[in-house]
Write a protein that holds these residues in place. Structure first.
Motif, PDB file in Angstrom:
ATOM      1  N   LEU A  73       0.858  -1.185   0.000  1.00 49.54           N
ATOM      2  CA  LEU A  73       0.000   0.000   0.000  1.00 49.54           C
ATOM      3  C   LEU A  73       0.891   1.231   0.000  1.00 49.54           C
ATOM      4  N   PRO A  74       0.887   2.037  -1.079  1.00 47.02           N
ATOM      5  CA  PRO A  74       1.664   3.287  -1.067  1.00 47.02           C
ATOM      6  C   PRO A  74       1.128   4.225   0.006  1.00 47.02           C
ATOM      7  N   LEU A  75       2.020   4.844   0.761  1.00 45.75           N
ATOM      8  CA  LEU A  75       1.605   5.754   1.837  1.00 45.75           C
ATOM      9  C   LEU A  75       1.864   7.208   1.476  1.00 45.75           C
ATOM     10  N   VAL A  76       3.147   7.613   1.422  1.00 50.22           N
ATOM     11  CA  VAL A  76       3.463   9.015   1.154  1.00 50.22           C
ATOM     12  C   VAL A  76       4.715   9.133   0.285  1.00 50.22           C
ATOM     13  N   ASN A  77       4.808  10.265  -0.429  1.00 47.33           N
ATOM     14  CA  ASN A  77       6.038  10.695  -1.096  1.00 47.33           C
ATOM     15  C   ASN A  77       6.505  11.960  -0.384  1.00 47.33           C
ATOM     16  N   ALA A  78       7.729  11.938   0.134  1.00 48.43           N
ATOM     17  CA  ALA A  78       8.255  13.065   0.915  1.00 48.43           C
ATOM     18  C   ALA A  78       9.101  13.976   0.036  1.00 48.43           C
ATOM     19  N   ASN A  79       8.976  15.286   0.259  1.00 49.44           N
ATOM     20  CA  ASN A  79       9.804  16.254  -0.458  1.00 49.44           C
ATOM     21  C   ASN A  79      11.253  16.168   0.018  1.00 49.44           C
ATOM     22  N   ARG A  80      12.175  16.567  -0.855  1.00 50.47           N
ATOM     23  CA  ARG A  80      13.568  16.743  -0.452  1.00 50.47           C
ATOM     24  C   ARG A  80      13.747  18.205  -0.065  1.00 50.47           C
ATOM     25  N   VAL A  81      14.287  18.467   1.122  1.00 48.39           N
ATOM     26  CA  VAL A  81      14.316  19.818   1.677  1.00 48.39           C
ATOM     27  C   VAL A  81      15.710  20.151   2.208  1.00 48.39           C
ATOM     28  N   LEU A  82      16.148  21.379   1.962  1.00 45.32           N
ATOM     29  CA  LEU A  82      17.353  21.935   2.565  1.00 45.32           C
ATOM     30  C   LEU A  82      17.007  23.250   3.246  1.00 45.32           C
ATOM     31  N   ALA A  83      17.583  23.485   4.408  1.00 51.40           N
ATOM     32  CA  ALA A  83      17.557  24.809   5.031  1.00 51.40           C
ATOM     33  C   ALA A  83      18.884  25.465   4.697  1.00 51.40           C
ATOM     34  N   VAL A  84      18.832  26.631   4.048  1.00 47.28           N
ATOM     35  CA  VAL A  84      20.036  27.247   3.485  1.00 47.28           C
ATOM     36  C   VAL A  84      20.185  28.675   3.989  1.00 47.28           C
ATOM     37  N   ASN A  85      21.369  28.990   4.470  1.00 47.34           N
ATOM     38  CA  ASN A  85      21.684  30.347   4.885  1.00 47.34           C
ATOM     39  C   ASN A  85      21.659  31.274   3.675  1.00 47.34           C
ATOM     40  N   THR A  86      21.203  32.497   3.874  1.00 49.68           N
ATOM     41  CA  THR A  86      21.088  33.444   2.761  1.00 49.68           C
ATOM     42  C   THR A  86      22.445  33.843   2.189  1.00 49.68           C
ATOM     43  N   ALA A  87      23.544  33.489   2.866  1.00 44.58           N
ATOM     44  CA  ALA A  87      24.879  33.803   2.354  1.00 44.58           C
ATOM     45  C   ALA A  87      25.304  32.848   1.242  1.00 44.58           C
ATOM     46  N   ILE A  88      24.516  31.799   1.003  1.00 40.30           N
ATOM     47  CA  ILE A  88      24.887  30.765   0.041  1.00 40.30           C
ATOM     48  C   ILE A  88      24.147  30.975  -1.280  1.00 40.30           C
ATOM     49  N   GLN A  89      24.861  30.897  -2.372  1.00 43.62           N
ATOM     50  CA  GLN A  89      24.280  30.994  -3.702  1.00 43.62           C
ATOM     51  C   GLN A  89      24.296  29.623  -4.389  1.00 43.62           C
ATOM     52  N   ASN A  90      23.367  29.464  -5.333  1.00 50.22           N
ATOM     53  CA  ASN A  90      23.308  28.286  -6.228  1.00 50.22           C
ATOM     54  C   ASN A  90      22.964  26.987  -5.506  1.00 50.22           C
ATOM     55  N   ALA A  91      22.356  27.068  -4.341  1.00 52.27           N
ATOM     56  CA  ALA A  91      21.973  25.840  -3.645  1.00 52.27           C
ATOM     57  C   ALA A  91      20.763  25.215  -4.329  1.00 52.27           C
ATOM     58  N   ASP A  92      20.799  23.913  -4.494  1.00 43.57           N
ATOM     59  CA  ASP A  92      19.704  23.184  -5.138  1.00 43.57           C
ATOM     60  C   ASP A  92      19.741  21.748  -4.656  1.00 43.57           C
ATOM     61  N   ILE A  93      18.587  21.109  -4.658  1.00 48.64           N
ATOM     62  CA  ILE A  93      18.510  19.690  -4.308  1.00 48.64           C
ATOM     63  C   ILE A  93      17.605  19.009  -5.314  1.00 48.64           C
ATOM     64  N   SER A  94      18.033  17.885  -5.828  1.00 44.53           N
ATOM     65  CA  SER A  94      17.275  17.174  -6.848  1.00 44.53           C
ATOM     66  C   SER A  94      16.228  16.280  -6.191  1.00 44.53           C
ATOM     67  N   PRO A  95      15.273  15.751  -6.969  1.00 41.09           N
ATOM     68  CA  PRO A  95      14.308  14.802  -6.401  1.00 41.09           C
ATOM     69  C   PRO A  95      14.959  13.578  -5.788  1.00 41.09           C
ATOM     70  N   PHE A  96      16.227  13.316  -6.152  1.00 43.00           N
ATOM     71  CA  PHE A  96      16.937  12.150  -5.642  1.00 43.00           C
ATOM     72  C   PHE A  96      17.849  12.506  -4.467  1.00 43.00           C
ATOM     73  N   GLY A  97      17.851  13.783  -4.065  1.00 40.53           N
ATOM     74  CA  GLY A  97      18.653  14.207  -2.926  1.00 40.53           C
ATOM     75  C   GLY A  97      20.043  14.677  -3.271  1.00 40.53           C
ATOM     76  N   GLN A  98      20.360  14.806  -4.550  1.00 39.02           N
ATOM     77  CA  GLN A  98      21.695  15.243  -4.940  1.00 39.02           C
ATOM     78  C   GLN A  98      21.888  16.719  -4.628  1.00 39.02           C
ATOM     79  N   VAL A  99      23.033  17.025  -4.041  1.00 39.02           N
ATOM     80  CA  VAL A  99      23.448  18.408  -3.795  1.00 39.02           C
ATOM     81  C   VAL A  99      24.870  18.538  -4.324  1.00 39.02           C
ATOM     82  N   LYS A 100      25.064  19.338  -5.349  1.00 38.21           N
ATOM     83  CA  LYS A 100      26.394  19.514  -5.939  1.00 38.21           C
ATOM     84  C   LYS A 100      27.124  20.617  -5.175  1.00 38.21           C
TER      85      LYS A 100
END
Length: 570
Positions: free
Chosen positions: A529-556
């Motif tokens: 029984l499928p239950l939930v799909n969870a978002n991938r989330v980052l909390a990022v300081n405003t001093a950081i540029q170009n932060a991104d997270i993919s649906p698979f959790g990748q952070v370059k």
């Protein structure tokens, strides 16, 4: 805002006002110049992703240290060159030819100095290791071990055990039986011969687990009877390399100055995993973390929107029915259980708005078509089925046994709480459930011995590409039965045939139709029984540029940049 969120709001407001509150020992100031501190969990941490658990979180450290042959671009939904500049597939689909990048250097560290650049030998060694072929690492002759001291024999036994490595991901997709032979016709060409055409092979080679190791480093360690170091002091070709590691505390990375691609922007990259979720958020509010991964969902209400980066996650939390038990024979009971579970309540109460009810086994990032009729929650159903009342389809004492793996995952940050919510829902329908908490190691052992005594089990899966075939095959194919991926132990020949046909099909419309057939069958037979799909989330300081997270959790991490003081003031 519920009571828990209010409590966290008060706690973190106090933390913000007091910069020293709950603060861990400060990192030396000299390390903070052109530095970034990335706070994450240590769950499932390993320096060798080849051995990582198939449902573990994306390992942000090894994503920087190692390269793969090809990379999956989640934004463009395609494979892109990495260590392989290009590849081709023969007309009969049985041979993949990889043309490798030249002038690629392995890391030079205090524990290893390479004498040559990356070439085909490293690829053949790494791929063979993934499928369990270790012929290029000769074992110490047993005859040489006769008469040596006891502690030396113990050391030999330890090293021998270290060479017999379990590769969960590659075993779950049966990679060894898909690949007939791997060879290197020249220094920069590798040929992979398949047992039969399979369009999923390149996707597997783009997964987080398919990293390329240094054969020279492995041979050196093996000669010194120290092969275990391959997994403790990593050598790769990635944009960052290991500087230092403090167990259960932090990893320091520094740029690979000889990197073949675009160089990293930040000189000191510190991966901090010394605290749990509450401690990580405290550090973030005290400016001791620039980025926080896997924040506790209940804590997100204290952050402003500009601090959060989110994407829909390619993952699934599910409830599996053990089809080898009596419950597997009673579809009506499984359907009743499915309709008794308030999945929206689970998404709301455990994820605080960063998860959605799963409409299909495939997450929405892999399959956008919603199935709104799939077992909707019904609050006031008739009492439990006569089968349950008679104890025919439950364990002793009219009780179903629900196993819960005692580890947090992005798709289930609170597994025990989720199990308790399910038990509460089923109790209203006179279905009695006993929760048993187990370790993953115990689960694997019981599955191998075919003694796993559960009726229900909470499971989950993390995708690493957008291929529906890989997701469904690992979770529900016949060859994955009795493994840690197919927890329902379900096997259906029609389902496997449709997946195999979809792999061979070159027509997207036909492929999609086959996946619709497969998902319709899953809905009808209900092994999970499928239950939930969870978002991938980052909390990022405003001093950081170009932060991104993919649906698979990748952070370059190499793409991250620090804003200048002038930009911060804007």
């Amino acid at each position: 805002m519920n009571k828990l969120a209010v409590i966290f709001s008060v706690i973190f407001a106090n933390l913000s006002a007091n910069s020293t509150a709950w603060a861990a020992p400060s990192i030396p100031k000299e390390l903070l110049v052109n530095s970034l501190i990335y706070c994450t969990t240590s769950s499932g941490f390993s320096f060798n992703p080849q051995k990582s658990d198939v449902s573990s979180n994306m390992n942000v450290v090894t994503e920087q240290i190692y390269d793969k042959l090809v990379e999956f671009n989640p934004h463009k939904n395609r494979l892109e060159p990495a260590l392989a500049e290009r590849y081709s597939i023969s007309e009969n689909g049985l041979e993949i030819t990889l043309h490798l990048r030249k002038n690629v250097a392995f890391h030079t560290t205090s524990w290893f100095t390479p004498t040559r650049e990356f070439n085909a030998d490293d690829v053949v060694f790494s791929l063979n290791r993934m499928i369990g072929i270790n012929s290029e690492l000769p074992e110490v002759s047993p005859a040489l071990s006769k008469g040596i001291l006891h502690h030396q024999r113990q050391s030999y036994m330890y090293q021998k055990a270290a060479s017999q490595i379990y590769f969960p991901y590659f075993e779950s997709v049966d990679l060894r039986n898909k690949i007939a032979k791997i060879s290197a016709p020249s220094n920069y060409v590798v040929k992979i011969e398949l047992t039969k055409p399979d369009s999923s092979i390149m996707a597997h080679l783009a997964s987080q687990y398919a990293v390329i190791l240094s054969k020279e480093y492995a041979l050196q360690l093996n000669a010194d009877e120290n092969l275990v170091q391959l997994d403790l002091l990593p050598i790769g070709t990635g944009v960052y390399q290991l500087e230092s590691y403090e167990n259960n505390n932090n990893v320091r990375l520094k740029p690979n100055l000889d990197y073949w691609g675009e160089k990293a922007h930040i000189q000191n990259m510190i991966i901090d995993f010394s605290t749990e979720a509450t401690g990580r958020m405290a550090k973030f509010l005290n400016n001791e973390c620039n980025i926080v991964a896997f924040p506790e969902p209940s804590q997100l209400s204290v952050l402003q929107n500009e601090h959060l980066i989110s994407s829909k996650g390619a993952n699934l939390a599910y409830l599996a029915f053990n089809m080898q038990k009596e419950i597997g024979k009673d579809l009506a009971l499984r359907q009743k259980i499915a309709r008794s579970i308030n999945r929206k309540r689970i998404a709301d109460k455990l994820f605080y708005g960063i998860a959605e009810v799963a409409d299909n086994v495939l997450p929405t990032t892999l399959w956008e078509k919603k199935n709104i009729e799939s077992y909707p929650y019904i609050a006031n159903m008739v009492p439990a089925t006569q089968a349950v009342e008679n104890g025919k389809n439950s364990a002793k004492n009219n009780r179903l046994i629900l196993w819960v793996i005692d580890e947090k995952r992005v798709y289930n940050p609170h597994p025990i709480k989720m199990a308790e919510m399910i038990r509460s829902d089923l109790a209203t329908q006179q279905i009695d459930v006993r929760i048993r908490q187990v370790s993953r190691a115990y689960l694997v052992q019981q599955l191998e011995n075919k003694t796993a005594d559960y009726d229900l089990i909470l499971g989950g899966w993390l995708a690493n590409n957008l291929d529906p075939n890989h997701f469904l095959e690992a979770l529900l194919s016949c060859k994955a039965a009795d493994t840690v991926t197919n927890l329902s132990n379900w096997c259906n020949e029609d389902f496997d045939f449709w997946l195999q046909t979809a792999r061979l099909s070159e027509d997207s419309a036909s492929t999609n139709l086959l996946y619709e057939f497969a998902q319709k069958l899953l809905e009808e037979q209900l092994p999970i029984l499928p239950l939930v799909n969870a978002n991938r989330v980052l909390a990022v300081n405003t001093a950081i540029q170009n932060a991104d997270i993919s649906p698979f959790g990748q952070v370059k991490l190499s793409e991250l940049q620090l804003r200048s003081d002038k930009e911060k003031g804007k």
